[in-house]
Design an enzyme around this catalytic site. Structure first.
Site, PDB file in Angstrom:
ATOM      1  N   HIS A 164       0.767  -1.321   0.097  1.00  0.00           N
ATOM      2  CA  HIS A 164       0.041   0.160   0.066  1.00  0.00           C
ATOM      3  C   HIS A 164       0.761   1.350   0.091  1.00  0.00           C
ATOM      4  O   HIS A 164       1.918   1.201   0.547  1.00  0.00           O
ATOM      5  CB  HIS A 164      -1.122  -0.004   1.376  1.00  0.00           C
ATOM      6  CG  HIS A 164      -2.067  -1.241   0.853  1.00  0.00           C
ATOM      7  ND1 HIS A 164      -3.019  -0.984   1.717  1.00  0.00           N
ATOM      8  CD2 HIS A 164      -2.322  -2.151  -0.144  1.00  0.00           C
ATOM      9  CE1 HIS A 164      -3.794  -2.051   1.417  1.00  0.00           C
ATOM     10  NE2 HIS A 164      -3.601  -2.580   0.314  1.00  0.00           N
ATOM     11  N   GLU A 204       0.698   3.890   1.751  1.00  0.00           N
ATOM     12  CA  GLU A 204       1.329   4.224   3.083  1.00  0.00           C
ATOM     13  C   GLU A 204       2.401   3.686   3.439  1.00  0.00           C
ATOM     14  O   GLU A 204       3.493   4.291   4.015  1.00  0.00           O
ATOM     15  CB  GLU A 204       0.226   4.319   4.069  1.00  0.00           C
ATOM     16  CG  GLU A 204      -1.247   5.106   3.910  1.00  0.00           C
ATOM     17  CD  GLU A 204      -2.063   4.276   2.952  1.00  0.00           C
ATOM     18  OE1 GLU A 204      -3.389   4.439   2.893  1.00  0.00           O
ATOM     19  OE2 GLU A 204      -1.757   3.276   2.352  1.00  0.00           O
ATOM     20  N   CYS A 238      -6.405   1.671   4.868  1.00  0.00           N
ATOM     21  CA  CYS A 238      -7.170   0.539   5.347  1.00  0.00           C
ATOM     22  C   CYS A 238      -6.587   0.108   6.823  1.00  0.00           C
ATOM     23  O   CYS A 238      -5.815   0.964   7.247  1.00  0.00           O
ATOM     24  CB  CYS A 238      -6.583  -0.718   4.428  1.00  0.00           C
ATOM     25  SG  CYS A 238      -5.002  -1.049   4.552  1.00  0.00           S
ATOM     26  N   CYS A 242      -3.030  -0.655   7.480  1.00  0.00           N
ATOM     27  CA  CYS A 242      -2.087   0.744   7.194  1.00  0.00           C
ATOM     28  C   CYS A 242      -2.608   1.564   8.504  1.00  0.00           C
ATOM     29  O   CYS A 242      -1.317   2.301   8.775  1.00  0.00           O
ATOM     30  CB  CYS A 242      -2.464   1.332   5.782  1.00  0.00           C
ATOM     31  SG  CYS A 242      -1.660   0.367   4.590  1.00  0.00           S
TER      32      CYS A 242
END
Length: 142
Positions: free
Chosen positions: A76, A78, A101, A104
């Site tokens: 992801h 992040e 999410c 994260c």
């Protein structure tokens, strides 16, 4: 008319998202220190050396957003931004194209991020964790 700092960094996050190689979702992330300097960026994509999902879709590519995350090979945005970050600033702001999410969010709660600014809300499930960590969440339309 001059963009606000939040608008500016969200626009940069949007451009960063365009580098994403995940077949189902492009997300961009920009980490900014307390001096308003960009310290890292990240986008959704597979690990170094892997075939990009936009070239050869992974098993998770056909799942709807938010489902089949364990089948997806993408790291992801992040997480990728944290991997690039070399800042020791204890008051980071994270700008993302969508709120993180749950996985994260847990990572962010264990970081120096004090504020998350996003264009859209991905999940309401993360809000209690952000509140517990005293991380401010803001949704701004650009």
């Amino acid at each position: 008319m001059r963009l606000s700092k939040d608008e500016y960094f969200l626009k940069i996050a949007t451009v960063v998202s365009e580098r994403g190689t995940c077949a189902r979702r492009q997300v961009g992330c920009v980490l900014v220190d307390s001096n308003d300097h960009i310290v890292a960026t990240g986008f959704n994509g597979v690990a170094k050396g892997f075939v990009h999902c936009i070239d050869q879709p992974c098993e998770g590519a056909n799942y709807p957003s938010g489902e089949g995350l364990d089948k997806c090979n993408a790291i992801h945005a992040e997480s990728n931004a944290f991997l690039q970050c070399r800042s020791d600033d204890h008051s980071l702001t994270m700008y993302t194209t969508t709120t993180p999410c749950i996985a994260c969010t847990r990572l962010i709660c264990n970081s120096n991020v004090k504020r998350v600014v996003s264009i859209s809300q991905y999940s309401q499930n993360t809000l209690p964790l952000f509140a517990l960590a005293k991380i401010k969440i803001e949704i701004l339309s650009t």
